[in-house]
Design an enzyme around this catalytic site. Structure first.
Site, PDB file in Angstrom:
ATOM      1  N   GLU A  67     -31.337 -20.499  49.361  1.00 28.12           N
ATOM      2  CA  GLU A  67     -29.933 -20.532  48.927  1.00 28.12           C
ATOM      3  C   GLU A  67     -29.297 -19.144  49.006  1.00 28.12           C
ATOM      4  OE1 GLU A  67     -28.136 -23.023  48.693  1.00 28.12           O
ATOM      5  OE2 GLU A  67     -29.553 -24.668  48.458  1.00 28.12           O
ATOM      6  N   TYR A 108     -23.503 -21.625  41.224  1.00 26.83           N
ATOM      7  CA  TYR A 108     -23.926 -22.413  42.392  1.00 26.83           C
ATOM      8  C   TYR A 108     -25.444 -22.348  42.591  1.00 26.83           C
ATOM      9  CZ  TYR A 108     -25.254 -23.687  47.023  1.00 26.83           C
ATOM     10  OH  TYR A 108     -25.933 -24.258  48.051  1.00 26.83           O
ATOM     11  N   ASP A 142     -20.571 -25.269  46.264  1.00 23.86           N
ATOM     12  CA  ASP A 142     -20.320 -24.134  47.157  1.00 23.86           C
ATOM     13  C   ASP A 142     -19.073 -24.445  47.998  1.00 23.86           C
ATOM     14  OD1 ASP A 142     -21.106 -25.987  49.035  1.00 23.86           O
ATOM     15  OD2 ASP A 142     -22.588 -24.703  50.011  1.00 23.86           O
TER      16      ASP A 142
HETATM   17  N1  ADE Z   1     -26.096 -24.457  52.687  1.00 25.62           N
HETATM   18  C1  ADE Z   1     -26.256 -24.039  51.436  1.00 25.62           C
HETATM   19  N2  ADE Z   1     -27.280 -24.646  50.841  1.00 25.62           N
HETATM   20  C2  ADE Z   1     -27.807 -25.479  51.748  1.00 25.62           C
HETATM   21  C3  ADE Z   1     -28.895 -26.372  51.748  1.00 25.62           C
HETATM   22  N3  ADE Z   1     -29.667 -26.513  50.662  1.00 25.62           N
HETATM   23  N4  ADE Z   1     -29.128 -27.063  52.857  1.00 25.62           N
HETATM   24  C4  ADE Z   1     -28.353 -26.890  53.943  1.00 25.62           C
HETATM   25  N5  ADE Z   1     -27.321 -26.077  54.016  1.00 25.62           N
HETATM   26  C5  ADE Z   1     -27.051 -25.370  52.936  1.00 25.62           C
END
Ligand code: ADE
Length: 351
Positions: free
Chosen positions: A37, A120, A138
């Site tokens: 993340e 987030y 997000d």
């Molecule tokens: N963008 C942010 N978190 C994500 C996730 N867990 N899987 C795919 N894209 C992402």
């Protein structure tokens, strides 16, 4: 739409059939979710994959992250940018080692208090790794929710983000919290896309989506444009002595804190001024060659750079704060931020 309840089942069903296979989804431990993340906050999924794999291979646990030497950590992050994010991760890892035996606690509030973890990331770790029903909102999710509800509220406002978190909190399914959050993120990433036409034909929410119904999906989400970036002119030097180039260490605070850099000057210098500067350092220039201009964009600043390669005689003594390294050392040991890559590339190819 009174509540977002109606989106839950269609989204989960869609996610079951369409979720991309991604390395951090295979084995969603708290540490793997956390690392992914943080990396995904700044970089596209495809670009993150190799960084993620290498990071986990070299630092497979929170304990390894806590104990990693700073230079190693910077090297593993080189190219991802926003180095403070990985520094904060290490700070958090040290706290976890001291207070929780090197484990991430299964407690949203405690996760949220760790350095570098906002609502987030805390929601993502809590829901994906522990199944705790907390939202993870997000940019992808803000876009999807703005469109589904045809909301013209400004998603740059904290109050709007908070409201959307509350809307998710009210409907998040307890038994599939992580999948639900990821289904929203995934929909935003591959269907309800940010640039260009969203793929409404493929969307599991097309019948519910108010923006689609009124044909206004391209107007949303509403965002106040970010502040204009300040432009800084700099002059970057590739000071070459024998087969080595000069590096400096940046100050411990501020932009690119503590990383290595090619010597560079504030403002746009011409060859004559550069030679004066080099002589002023007590060095003896032999030849100077202008290099192509380059640009690097940070979040708040743009560097517009002129560059010069200056061949110098081997110095008896390195000027204070400067040291000379060979190409292999530069590649393996020193993390030089991508801002300088036009000029480090020149050094790497000039022999
Ligand atoms: N963008 C942010 N978190 C994500 C996730 N867990 N899987 C795919 N894209 C992402």
């Amino acid at each position: 739409m009174e509540t977002l309840k109606e989106i839950v089942n269609p989204l989960l069903k869609w996610y079951d059939g369409h979720a991309r296979v991604l390395p951090w989804r295979e084995e969603p431990t708290p540490y793997r979710v956390w690392v992914s993340e943080i990396m995904l906050q700044q970089t596209r999924v495809e670009a993150v994959k190799p960084y993620f794999e290498r990071f986990l291979r070299e630092l497979p646990s929170i304990r390894d992250l806590a104990n990693a030497p700073e230079a190693r950590l910077m090297k593993l992050w080189e190219g991802l940018g926003y180095y403070n994010r990985v520094r904060n991760m290490q700070k958090a890892a040290k706290e976890l080692l001291k207070e929780h035996g090197g484990e991430m606690p299964s407690d949203y509030d405690r996760i949220r208090e760790l350095p570098g973890i906002g609502s987030y990331t805390a929601g993502a770790i809590a829901s994906i790794a522990f199944g705790i029903p907390r939202p993870a909102v997000d940019g992808n999710v803000l876009r999807v929710l703005s469109r589904v509800q045809k909301s013209y509220e400004d998603i740059m406002k904290q109050s709007v983000r908070r409201k959307m978190e509350e809307q998710i909190q009210a409907v998040i399914p307890k038994e599939r919290a992580g999948d639900f959050n990821q289904s929203l993120i995934e929909l935003g990433a591959i269907v309800c896309v940010p640039n260009g036409e969203p793929k409404c034909g493929e969307c599991p929410l097309k019948e519910l989506c108010k923006a689609h119904g009124d044909n206004v999906e391209l107007e949303l989400p509403k965002k106040t444009p970010p502040k204009k970036r300040r432009i800084e002119r700099r002059t970057v030097l590739v000071l070459l002595s024998d087969n080595k180039a000069a590096l400096k260490k940046r100050p411990p605070k501020g932009l690119l804190a503590g990383l290595y850099e090619l010597p560079n000057l504030d403002g746009q210098y011409d060859s004559e001024k550069v030679l004066e500067y080099v002589k002023g350092l007590g060095l003896s220039p032999i030849r100077i060659q202008p290099l192509p201009e380059a640009k690097h964009i940070f979040s708040h600043i743009e560097w517009h750079m002129a560059g010069f390669a200056v061949k110098i005689e081997e110095p008896d003594q390195e000027p204070e704060g400067f040291f000379f390294v060979e190409k292999a050392q530069m590649e393996e040991t020193y993390s030089i931020p991508a801002a300088f890559s036009a000029y480090t590339e020149y050094f790497k190819h000039c022999f």
